[in-house]
Design an enzyme around this catalytic site. Structure first.
Site, PDB file in Angstrom:
ATOM      1  N   GLY A  80      30.184  38.831  34.541  1.00  9.43           N
ATOM      2  CA  GLY A  80      29.043  38.643  35.434  1.00  9.43           C
ATOM      3  C   GLY A  80      27.737  38.432  34.683  1.00  9.43           C
ATOM      4  O   GLY A  80      26.787  37.854  35.231  1.00  9.43           O
TER       5      GLY A  80
ATOM      6  N   GLU B  11      27.753  34.851  33.891  1.00  8.88           N
ATOM      7  CA  GLU B  11      27.532  34.180  35.182  1.00  8.88           C
ATOM      8  C   GLU B  11      26.074  34.278  35.629  1.00  8.88           C
ATOM      9  O   GLU B  11      25.514  33.321  36.170  1.00  8.88           O
ATOM     10  CB  GLU B  11      28.469  34.784  36.237  1.00  8.88           C
ATOM     11  CG  GLU B  11      29.929  34.439  35.971  1.00  8.88           C
ATOM     12  CD  GLU B  11      30.891  35.220  36.848  1.00  8.88           C
ATOM     13  OE1 GLU B  11      30.832  36.463  36.825  1.00  8.88           O
ATOM     14  OE2 GLU B  11      31.702  34.603  37.554  1.00  8.88           O
TER      15      GLU B  11
END
Ligand code: COA
Length: 258
Positions: A110, A113
């Site tokens: 994440g 991301e």
């Protein structure tokens, strides 16, 4: 007011620091909620012209979603978590003000991301990038399968996601994942300098460029058509009058964002 992030306004730039250094700045529910509020501020407050997202401490930008929150999730809850991440990261990507990532260390899962949802990325030479979810029996869930493929191409994206390997800042630079690699102490100054340069440009044009570039990657939009419309709309702005006049008068423009 925040507990898991810090925000600091400097030269009209909001520096958002993910602040759980003892957990490698992992994104738990609270971080996501507070990040969403900080992004609301970026969108809504006139005195904020741009933002930088970075991580606290010397080791991590963000080492992923918080793995300790995974064990009890049902498939439905997993889907909801991914949707929640998508909404927040899309609000970063489609922000009408520039938001850039200053990647100071591990940008994994994440974290990678989150960096990819920003408009572009700078890295310190200590940064490492990867999508190690496959090693947890998981896949990237905050847009990674899509944005990594868009940014570095399918072959490199698949290798990174299928092996779970990390790449260095220099490899990320060679792959086009980051725009600049600098010494750690240069990271924020470089990010601020770029955003200050953008602040001297026409704000409405900046917003339109972000919108059109996003359309290039959106299957549901005709980016060329949008560019035509947005180009045309520039001609009703005071900023275009000012920019063109200043050029002809050989002086710097003074844009008002009108
Ligand atoms: N979620 C929850 N906790 C995390 C985390 C994550 N994604 N990443 C790191 N942490 C925690 C560790 O559990 C550890 O906590 P503890 O001190 O209470 O035991 C602390 O952060 C420090 O991490 P540690 O692994 O001891 O540091 P390291 O320097 O040895 O390794 C990493 C750093 C980033 C390589 C390693 O932490 C890691 O691989 N993290 C997970 C990356 C990942 O898989 N991300 C995708 C999640 S979907």
């Amino acid at each position: 007011m925040f507990q898991t992030i810090n925000t600091q306004l400097e030269n009209n730039i909001l520096i958002i620091t993910i602040n759980r250094p003892d957990k490698m700045n992992a994104l738990n529910h609270q971080v996501l909620a507070e990040l969403a509020l900080a992004i609301d501020d970026v969108h809504g407050r006139n005195n904020i012209k741009a933002a930088i997202i970075t991580g606290a401490g010397e080791k991590a930008f963000v080492a992923g979603a918080d793995i300790s929150e995974f064990l009890t999730l049902s498939p439905k809850q997993g889907e909801e978590l991914a949707k929640k991440g998508h909404v927040i990261f899309q609000r970063i990507e489609t922000s009408h003000k520039p938001i850039i990532a200053a990647v100071n260390g591990f940008a994994l899962g994440g974290g990678c991301e989150l960096a990819m949802a920003c408009h572009f990325r700078l890295a310190s030479n200590k940064a490492r990038f990867g999508q190690p979810e496959v090693g947890l029996g998981l896949i990237p869930g905050y847009g990674g399968t899509q944005r990594l493929t868009q940014l570095v191409g399918k072959g490199r994206a698949l290798e990174l996601m299928l092996t779970g390997d990390m790449i260095s800042a220099d490899e990320a630079l060679a792959w086009g994942l980051v725009n600049h690699v600098v010494q750690p102490e240069e990271l924020l100054p470089k990010a601020i300098a770029i955003l200050q340069k953008i602040q001297t440009k026409a704000p409405l044009a900046v917003t339109r460029i972000i919108k059109c570039a996003n359309a290039a990657l959106d299957k549901d939009q005709d980016g060329f058509e949008l560019e035509t419309q947005e180009f045309g709309a520039c001609f009703e702005t005071k900023d275009l009058q000012e920019g063109a006049t200043a050029f002809l008068q050989k002086r710097p423009p003074n844009f008002t964002g009108e």
